[in-house]
Design a protein around this motif. Structure first.
Motif, PDB file in Angstrom:
ATOM      1  N   ASP A  81       0.834  -1.199   0.000  1.00 30.23           N
ATOM      2  CA  ASP A  81       0.000   0.000   0.000  1.00 30.23           C
ATOM      3  C   ASP A  81       0.871   1.252   0.000  1.00 30.23           C
ATOM      4  O   ASP A  81       1.862   1.339   0.736  1.00 30.23           O
ATOM      5  CB  ASP A  81      -0.909   0.015   1.233  1.00 30.23           C
ATOM      6  CG  ASP A  81      -1.940  -1.105   1.193  1.00 30.23           C
ATOM      7  OD1 ASP A  81      -2.306  -1.521   0.077  1.00 30.23           O
ATOM      8  OD2 ASP A  81      -2.360  -1.557   2.276  1.00 30.23           O
ATOM      9  N   GLU A  82       0.470   2.220  -0.808  1.00 32.09           N
ATOM     10  CA  GLU A  82       1.208   3.473  -0.887  1.00 32.09           C
ATOM     11  C   GLU A  82       0.511   4.539  -0.050  1.00 32.09           C
ATOM     12  O   GLU A  82      -0.656   4.405   0.330  1.00 32.09           O
ATOM     13  CB  GLU A  82       1.324   3.920  -2.346  1.00 32.09           C
ATOM     14  CG  GLU A  82       2.165   2.973  -3.183  1.00 32.09           C
ATOM     15  CD  GLU A  82       2.249   3.397  -4.638  1.00 32.09           C
ATOM     16  OE1 GLU A  82       3.365   3.512  -5.157  1.00 32.09           O
ATOM     17  OE2 GLU A  82       1.188   3.601  -5.248  1.00 32.09           O
ATOM     18  N   LYS A  84      -1.295   8.119   0.993  1.00 30.65           N
ATOM     19  CA  LYS A  84      -2.392   8.857   0.381  1.00 30.65           C
ATOM     20  C   LYS A  84      -1.877   9.981  -0.515  1.00 30.65           C
ATOM     21  O   LYS A  84      -2.488  10.311  -1.539  1.00 30.65           O
ATOM     22  CB  LYS A  84      -3.317   9.414   1.458  1.00 30.65           C
ATOM     23  CG  LYS A  84      -4.129   8.345   2.183  1.00 30.65           C
ATOM     24  CD  LYS A  84      -5.103   8.964   3.177  1.00 30.65           C
ATOM     25  CE  LYS A  84      -5.947   7.902   3.855  1.00 30.65           C
ATOM     26  NZ  LYS A  84      -6.905   8.486   4.830  1.00 30.65           N
ATOM     27  N   HIS A  87      -1.052   8.552  -3.780  1.00 24.75           N
ATOM     28  CA  HIS A  87      -2.307   8.155  -4.430  1.00 24.75           C
ATOM     29  C   HIS A  87      -2.999   9.356  -5.066  1.00 24.75           C
ATOM     30  O   HIS A  87      -3.426   9.289  -6.235  1.00 24.75           O
ATOM     31  CB  HIS A  87      -3.216   7.498  -3.393  1.00 24.75           C
ATOM     32  CG  HIS A  87      -4.570   7.132  -3.910  1.00 24.75           C
ATOM     33  ND1 HIS A  87      -4.774   6.101  -4.795  1.00 24.75           N
ATOM     34  CD2 HIS A  87      -5.797   7.674  -3.659  1.00 24.75           C
ATOM     35  CE1 HIS A  87      -6.066   6.021  -5.073  1.00 24.75           C
ATOM     36  NE2 HIS A  87      -6.701   6.956  -4.400  1.00 24.75           N
ATOM     37  N   TRP A  88      -3.073  10.477  -4.352  1.00 26.11           N
ATOM     38  CA  TRP A  88      -3.777  11.637  -4.884  1.00 26.11           C
ATOM     39  C   TRP A  88      -2.986  12.342  -5.985  1.00 26.11           C
ATOM     40  O   TRP A  88      -3.579  12.856  -6.938  1.00 26.11           O
ATOM     41  CB  TRP A  88      -4.112  12.606  -3.754  1.00 26.11           C
ATOM     42  CG  TRP A  88      -5.305  12.162  -2.974  1.00 26.11           C
ATOM     43  CD1 TRP A  88      -5.330  11.638  -1.716  1.00 26.11           C
ATOM     44  CD2 TRP A  88      -6.670  12.172  -3.431  1.00 26.11           C
ATOM     45  NE1 TRP A  88      -6.619  11.314  -1.344  1.00 26.11           N
ATOM     46  CE2 TRP A  88      -7.464  11.627  -2.373  1.00 26.11           C
ATOM     47  CE3 TRP A  88      -7.290  12.562  -4.610  1.00 26.11           C
ATOM     48  CZ2 TRP A  88      -8.844  11.499  -2.485  1.00 26.11           C
ATOM     49  CZ3 TRP A  88      -8.671  12.426  -4.711  1.00 26.11           C
ATOM     50  CH2 TRP A  88      -9.421  11.895  -3.664  1.00 26.11           C
ATOM     51  N   ARG A  90      -1.139  10.803  -8.088  1.00 24.64           N
ATOM     52  CA  ARG A  90      -1.315   9.947  -9.264  1.00 24.64           C
ATOM     53  C   ARG A  90      -2.698  10.128  -9.869  1.00 24.64           C
ATOM     54  O   ARG A  90      -2.847  10.144 -11.096  1.00 24.64           O
ATOM     55  CB  ARG A  90      -1.076   8.489  -8.883  1.00 24.64           C
ATOM     56  CG  ARG A  90      -0.973   7.548 -10.081  1.00 24.64           C
ATOM     57  CD  ARG A  90      -0.547   6.175  -9.640  1.00 24.64           C
ATOM     58  NE  ARG A  90       0.770   6.211  -9.048  1.00 24.64           N
ATOM     59  CZ  ARG A  90       1.153   5.432  -8.034  1.00 24.64           C
ATOM     60  NH1 ARG A  90       0.306   4.573  -7.507  1.00 24.64           N
ATOM     61  NH2 ARG A  90       2.375   5.516  -7.561  1.00 24.64           N
ATOM     62  N   THR A 153       6.674   8.904  -5.279  1.00 21.98           N
ATOM     63  CA  THR A 153       6.547   7.448  -5.184  1.00 21.98           C
ATOM     64  C   THR A 153       7.853   6.824  -4.717  1.00 21.98           C
ATOM     65  O   THR A 153       7.853   5.871  -3.930  1.00 21.98           O
ATOM     66  CB  THR A 153       6.126   6.850  -6.534  1.00 21.98           C
ATOM     67  OG1 THR A 153       4.883   7.431  -6.945  1.00 21.98           O
ATOM     68  CG2 THR A 153       5.953   5.346  -6.436  1.00 21.98           C
TER      69      THR A 153
END
Length: 830
Positions: A81-82, A84, A87-88, A90, A153
């Motif tokens: 899991d990365e 947040k 994630h946002w 990306r 990342t």
């Protein structure tokens, strides 16, 4: 470290030399990749000539049992899991990419997201989000967002597991078998890329470029289906070198061209249950949420079949990844002449048995029906009529964004299929019924258009050999060669990709540094480019093991040969080697230069081929490698100096005041920077231009016992630049200059007073010949005597650096050398 691994050639006890098999890691992030690269010829071909490790999300007992004979290890691949933030970032970059690309799929996605929102606050937030995305939707901002995504990342990666794994495995190549729909592959590919391991990724499907997210994971090489996909890819990702996008075809279709994968019609009929003496239609369904109410479309075909206007049976192949309950209800009714064969997929994806059944269904059916999918291409390969469905299922009321016609009329990848005339597009139930009759009665009606379209799209890639092409490509990228030497036989070298004429000549002067030279030459043999020659000039000649090493390597590899000369001096030796060079490009390197990147020669040749105005290219010493092998004091000093160098120093520039700036490793990473000069430890240039100006000027090697030729390379750069060519320093591909990374050089290198005088003389002579005019020469000389520089100290150094108070002779010889250079210049000028 990689540099400490075994050499490319390992010696057996019987005296034979054999090639070290390269180590290739295949990442299997999804089940479909098993079909494409493990069931096909790719894995067996790789296993014959390389060590293979599978890093796979599938690692059960059946998988391990089947593929263990072909690989060294099977390592479970876990998704992490990365954060947040990543994630946002990306998601933002993904939406900006879609809005900038604005393909049919992108427009459909935006329309769908708008339609799914019902609450006022959701619609307001959606409106603000779209305004933001539209404002950022341009190529420069998209590049910035991509760089930001990659940086965050990497910095915020959730684990260092893959760092340790690749340090253990030491692979030559890491290959991602599917760039999309396999999130577990993202982190290991990024780690491999950052660690300098050669990486490659396969663009999985023909629609991925316009219907899927931006490609965030960086690769060194990209493998694609066909030339059209390559052109489309390069149009989107303009910063990628076209030479690094390779057309291999896709192993996905190889099964359709291998007779071993076909069952007999009777065997297929026995498995499915249909009558082999009667024709059957093959209806292939899509994912249920992409094509809602598809059971109504199948029912329409069943209704037409039962009216018996034309005799046929219906075989419905459901999509394993998504079949609606209504479709399963039709299957369970078991109507006459309607067959739903079991799709033999497991968590590995399609099995080899299922692939044989599927290929045989395509081969034996009378025609195929599908909404709009890759199945249309596969039916064309078997010369079968194809009907696409450009209307909504009868009786359904679908929202606009779910209309079936969008797949045919708006999605970019499918529009050429529709326009080719190779498929029949039904716009209503009556159209569908008419086209079924035509397809059964006139099966060859569209065959010519189908073959024309396949040729336009795939070229020569539909030959059943894509699996082997991919394998051979990976072996080449991993640096595989077929070098073998037997002491009782005539030496021979077999290179599948070598040209008779070398593209580049590598010139290496050496003297009594056998160990460094051996490593330098062995790393050259691991280069992916094979069309090169290496000229070693022993300028002593040497009294250590140099002669023995050179005889051994030149005997086993005819691309290597050496010259022994009694003339002293590195640049004298370089000139001797340059005169013997046959390549259009000459690369001069020191004997302690370690070409750790296997694509170095490929990269140099590509730079000169692409940039016709490039005259000289220098590769930089890798700063990060420098830190890895140096002691703690050097690390601290280098990091502190970095800020000062970038802000107050101009690496690669020459000023009229007498500063010839080096420190190239402080230049921006992954760029080619135009400079005034490069250093000779790795310096490439066009032979014809350098030959016109006489290669390296001999004036800098005269009058000194060792003849090092200090500043000769600087003047050659100046002479080539005067011919209108650019001088560039590259950090895209780097190497390790061992002499520049010795811990003893933390503050200054130990040099004798004679060398200081010689360097001061040559530096002054260079400035006089190129930058200082006769009128101002004396003024600049006085200025230089007072100030000097680190290598050639001036009077002021006695007051600013206490260590020179104990080395007055260095300052004295430095000043003496400057005056001597001034006198030589006046003598030459007169």
């Amino acid at each position: 470290m990689v540099l400490e691994q075994d050499a490319a050639l390992q010696k057996h006890s019987d005296g034979d030399f054999v090639t070290r098999r390269p180590h290739i890691v295949l990442i299997i992030p999804r089940g479909d990749a098993v079909r494409n690269f493990l069931y096909s010829d790719t894995l067996p071909t790789l296993a014959e000539q390389a060590h293979v490790t599978l890093l796979s999300v599938i690692h059960d007992e059946a998988f391990t049992t089947r593929f263990s004979p072909f690989v060294d290890r099977i390592i479970p691949l876990q998704e992490y899991d990365e954060t947040k933030l990543v994630h946002w970032i990306r998601i933002l970059a993904h939406n900006v990419h879609f809005r900038w690309l604005w393909s049919g799929v992108a427009r459909n996605r935006f329309e769908m997201y708008d339609a799914l929102l019902s609450k006022p606050q959701q619609k307001i937030l959606r409106w603000l989000w779209k305004r933001l995305v539209w404002g950022l939707a341009n190529r420069p901002i998209l590049e910035v967002l991509t760089a930001l995504e990659r940086r965050t990342t990497w910095v915020l990666r959730p684990t260092r597991t893959f760092d340790r794994l690749f340090d253990e495995l030491q692979p030559d190549l890491v290959f991602n078998t599917s760039h999309i729909h396999g999130p577990a592959s993202s982190l290991p590919m990024r780690v491999a890329y950052k660690k300098g391991i050669c990486t490659a990724g396969f663009i999985f499907s023909w629609d991925n470029l316009t219907s899927r997210s931006r490609i965030f994971v960086p690769y060194h090489y990209y493998l694609v289906w066909h030339k059209r996909m390559r052109d489309e890819f390069l149009g989107i990702y303009t910063k990628i070198n076209p030479d690094y996008v390779i057309v291999t075809g896709t192993p996905q279709f190889d099964f359709h061209f291998n007779p071993k994968n076909f069952l007999t019609r009777e065997a297929l009929a026995d498995y499915v249950g249909f009558d082999p003496s009667r024709p059957f239609l093959l209806y292939t369904t899509g994912i249920d949420h992409h094509f809602p109410d598809e059971h109504r479309m199948v029912q329409a075909v069943i209704d037409f079949m039962q009216r018996r206007e034309i005799d046929f049976q219906l075989v419905v192949r459901t999509y394993f990844k998504g079949t609606s309950r209504e479709m399963l209800a039709i299957r369970d009714r078991q109507e006459k002449d309607v067959y739903f064969p079991l799709v033999q997929w497991d968590k590995q994806g399609p099995t080899s048995e299922d692939q044989r059944l599927y290929s045989t269904m395509l081969r034996e059916c009378s025609l195929g029906i599908n909404a709009a999918s890759t199945v249309s291409l596969e039916l064309m390969m078997h010369r079968k009529p194809v009907i696409n469905l450009g209307f909504d299922p009868p009786g359904s009321k679908l929202p606009t964004y779910l209309r079936w016609s969008k797949h045919i009329d708006e999605f970019d990848h499918y529009i050429p299929v529709r326009d080719s005339g190779a498929v029949l597009v039904a716009r209503s139930v009556s159209d569908l019924e008419t086209m079924i009759k035509i397809g059964i009665r006139e099966p060859d009606n569209a065959t010519a258009k189908q073959q024309k379209f396949l040729q336009w799209m795939f070229g020569d890639m539909l030959d059943g050999g894509s699996g082997k092409r991919v394998a051979n490509c990976l072996l080449h990228l991993a640096g595989l060669n077929k070098l073998q030497w037997h002491p009782d036989q005539q030496p021979k070298v077999e290179f599948s990709l070598i040209d008779q004429q070398p593209q580049i000549s590598v010139v290496i002067p050496t003297f009594n540094r056998a160990n460094n030279l051996y490593r330098c030459l062995r790393l050259l043999q691991q280069q992916t480019l094979t069309a090169f020659e290496v000229i070693i000039v022993d300028n002593g000649p040497s009294t250590d093991r140099t002669n023995e090493i050179l005889e051994e390597i030149c005997r086993e590899d005819p691309r290597f040969f050496y010259i022994r000369t009694s003339e002293r001096g590195a640049f004298v030796s370089r000139n001797i080697g340059c005169e013997q060079a046959e390549g259009n490009i000459v690369l001069t390197i020191d004997d302690d230069w370690e070409m750790v990147d296997r694509q170095s020669l490929d990269y140099i040749v590509d730079c000169f081929r692409i940039s016709s105005d490039l005259g000289v290219l220098g590769l930089q010493h890798d700063y990060q490698l420098d830190l890895q092998i140096s002691n703690g004091a050097r690390k601290i000093i280098l990091w502190l100096r970095r800020f000062l160098v970038l802000h107050f120093y101009q690496p690669g520039r020459i000023t009229r005041w007498g500063r010839v700036a080096t420190k190239f490793y402080y230049l921006p990473k992954d760029t080619r920077t135009q400079v005034d000069h490069v250093q000779s430890f790795c310096m490439a240039f066009r032979k014809d231009i350098a030959e016109q100006v006489g290669f390296f000027p001999n004036v800098y090697s005269e009058g000194y016992n060792h003849g090092l030729g200090y500043r000769a390379e600087t003047e050659l750069c100046r002479l080539i630049a005067d011919q209108g060519y650019k001088i560039e320093s590259s950090s895209i591909v780097t190497g390790l200059h061992v002499g520049a990374a010795r811990p003893k050089s933390v503050i200054t290198r130990s040099v004798d007073t004679e060398t200081v005088q010689y360097q001061s003389r040559n530096h002054t002579l260079f400035m006089l010949r190129n930058y200082w005019s006769t009128r101002t020469a004396l003024l600049f000389l006085i200025f230089d005597i007072i100030l000097g520089n680190k290598r050639q100290p001036g009077i002021i150094h006695l007051f600013t650096n206490p260590r020179f108070l104990f080395k007055l002779q260095l300052v004295r010889n430095s000043i003496r050398g400057k005056v001597q250079g001034y006198r030589i210049y006046l003598q030459k000028a007169s």
